[in-house]
Design a protein around this motif. Sequence first.
Motif, PDB file in Angstrom:
ATOM      1  N   LEU A  58       0.850  -1.190   0.000  1.00 26.85           N
ATOM      2  CA  LEU A  58       0.000   0.000   0.000  1.00 26.85           C
ATOM      3  C   LEU A  58       0.885   1.240   0.000  1.00 26.85           C
ATOM      4  N   ASP A  59       0.444   2.259  -0.725  1.00 21.36           N
ATOM      5  CA  ASP A  59       1.162   3.544  -0.749  1.00 21.36           C
ATOM      6  C   ASP A  59       0.128   4.648  -0.579  1.00 21.36           C
ATOM      7  N   VAL A  60       0.117   5.254   0.605  1.00 20.16           N
ATOM      8  CA  VAL A  60      -0.828   6.329   0.887  1.00 20.16           C
ATOM      9  C   VAL A  60      -0.079   7.655   0.809  1.00 20.16           C
ATOM     10  N   GLY A  61      -0.371   8.431  -0.245  1.00 24.96           N
ATOM     11  CA  GLY A  61       0.275   9.729  -0.435  1.00 24.96           C
ATOM     12  C   GLY A  61      -0.721  10.861  -0.267  1.00 24.96           C
ATOM     13  N   GLY A  62      -0.251  12.069  -0.529  1.00 24.95           N
ATOM     14  CA  GLY A  62      -1.105  13.234  -0.345  1.00 24.95           C
ATOM     15  C   GLY A  62      -2.174  13.377  -1.404  1.00 24.95           C
ATOM     16  N   SER A  63      -1.948  12.805  -2.599  1.00 20.22           N
ATOM     17  CA  SER A  63      -2.918  12.964  -3.685  1.00 20.22           C
ATOM     18  C   SER A  63      -3.327  11.645  -4.336  1.00 20.22           C
TER      19      SER A  63
ATOM     20  N   SER B   3      -4.552   2.427  -8.799  1.00 18.10           N
ATOM     21  CA  SER B   3      -4.196   3.771  -8.357  1.00 18.10           C
ATOM     22  C   SER B   3      -5.461   4.620  -8.336  1.00 18.10           C
ATOM     23  N   VAL B   4      -5.714   5.246  -7.204  1.00 18.38           N
ATOM     24  CA  VAL B   4      -6.939   6.024  -7.034  1.00 18.38           C
ATOM     25  C   VAL B   4      -6.572   7.423  -6.564  1.00 18.38           C
ATOM     26  N   LYS B   5      -7.122   8.411  -7.236  1.00 22.30           N
ATOM     27  CA  LYS B   5      -6.872   9.792  -6.848  1.00 22.30           C
ATOM     28  C   LYS B   5      -7.562  10.092  -5.522  1.00 22.30           C
ATOM     29  N   ILE B   6      -6.835  10.748  -4.631  1.00 22.99           N
ATOM     30  CA  ILE B   6      -7.414  11.182  -3.367  1.00 22.99           C
ATOM     31  C   ILE B   6      -7.856  12.640  -3.541  1.00 22.99           C
ATOM     32  N   ASP B   7      -9.148  12.816  -3.793  1.00 26.20           N
ATOM     33  CA  ASP B   7      -9.658  14.163  -4.010  1.00 26.20           C
ATOM     34  C   ASP B   7     -10.146  14.764  -2.690  1.00 26.20           C
ATOM     35  N   GLN B   8     -10.721  15.923  -2.773  1.00 28.49           N
ATOM     36  CA  GLN B   8     -11.151  16.616  -1.555  1.00 28.49           C
ATOM     37  C   GLN B   8     -12.223  15.834  -0.793  1.00 28.49           C
ATOM     38  N   THR B   9     -13.069  15.115  -1.536  1.00 27.13           N
ATOM     39  CA  THR B   9     -14.110  14.308  -0.884  1.00 27.13           C
ATOM     40  C   THR B   9     -13.494  13.235  -0.002  1.00 27.13           C
TER      41      THR B   9
END
Length: 523
Positions: free
Chosen positions: A119-124, A150-156
């Motif tokens: 797993l790689d949890v980044g800022g985006s 790979s999934v974008k981490i958006d504001q939601t």
Amino acid sequence: MQPFIAAMLKVRQAFFAAIVRSLRRTKSLLRTILTFWISPLVLKGEDVVNSSSKQRREEFLEEVERCLRDEVKRERLLAISNGIKRQLRISLQDNPQNMLPSYNHQLPTGNECGTYLALDVGGSTFRVALIELSGKKGEAQDTKILTSRSVKIDQTIRQLKGLAFFDWIAERIDETLSGQSEGHDLTGAPLSMGLAWSFPIEQTSLRSGLLLGMGKGFLAAHGLLGEDLGDLIRDACSRRGLTVQLNAIVNDSSATLLSKAYHDQTTRFALILGTGFNMAAYLPVDIFSPSKFGVRPSTWHDEAQSVIVNTEMSMFGAGVLPFTRWDDLINAVHAQPEFQPMEHFVSGGYIGEIARLALVEGIQNAGLFGGVVPASLKDGYSLDTETLSRIEADPSPNLATARKVFLARHPMTYQPTVADLQALRFIASNVAYRASCIVAAGIHALWELRNEAEHIEGSAYEHTLVAYNGSVMENYPGFRAMCQTELDGLVVASGGRAGMVELMYAEESSLVGAAVSVACLDG
């Protein structure tokens, strides 16, 4: 007498008539003569203006070069490296913010085998992958990414509070593993999992750490501060019925070191240089003050001879780095001006801003871009490093691509000349060159620190790899090559050989490194 006078009058009239006719015939000649005598005066004035403008431009660009390039010449760069090394030594004793020893005291042998979830949890971005390590096969090693997502981490997603965020992670893991059971037994013993976590935690073991505030708009720590990160992820996976077990947590720089060390056992350092900047190093345990290790089991101390260290290199360099007036302008409005001095010099988050400040000064004081500052460039951090990268990458004589890129992002009524674009590229190249030199100095300082700690010198110096990734190192034109050249020069000045300390790209480092960190435990 009268006839004589009359005759003379006729002669005079004829003479003046002839002059008038001559003047009419020679009008163009007179114009040419007047042009010859008058135009040089006008043209001379224009030349004075153009010459003055050109001189101001040249003087300004010469000053840019003096401020940025001349301040990192070899002798000065050695002094910077020595200054950083002194600060590193001090931080080995009692600084709680940097030179942080991890729990990873084993480097891979390269023989590790197995299938691991990473797993790689980044800022985006959140990434999850099933990775197969096959160990050494002859002279090569095989690392396969069997499946990944790979999934974008958006504001939601950032706004998900507490357990909801970890449930979202577990759901993405479930989606990735669905349909992957063929050929891989995912129903028996729990699948070993490694996590690259790009946020602060207070690590309490290799597989656990206390959750701290995440920043960057994330609400995942809401109501969970001080809870164990490993337990939070394991429990979320359990709620979805996933048979996985989290066995290792690493930060991104440690993961990069581990990923390259799996393939090349001479790897001792890792460099992350994108929007931010950090380094990891594999250093002897005995150079640290015991207090740096906190409370750890005696078994860890019995086994650990060296340890992977999160240096937080971005924090070093205060009082050592060659600050310019543009760096001072950044610090004057920065919320934490002294927190990360080196990051302000080298990272993608600041290279563009340094160049913007220099460019605006050149426009206002030296007549670049016709003396017209594009409205968008009046805002801080509006000239990003990626734009500079594309401008520097334009090889055409007329810089047509550079013009298109610049005007698309910074429209203006004035049409920049080739000289204007050349000036912008010159500023950018000097800012990037200085950054590459400072990065080289940081690597050299760590290399010398390690050599001194292990009592290595002269002919005993070993070939050492520095694994790297990040957008600046990977994508900025010529950056890696400049950094390697300056690093070679520093190593040679210390008694080594060019190429002895080598920068090497680490592909998919966060994911592979997370898998390798677990594999080291199984080995």
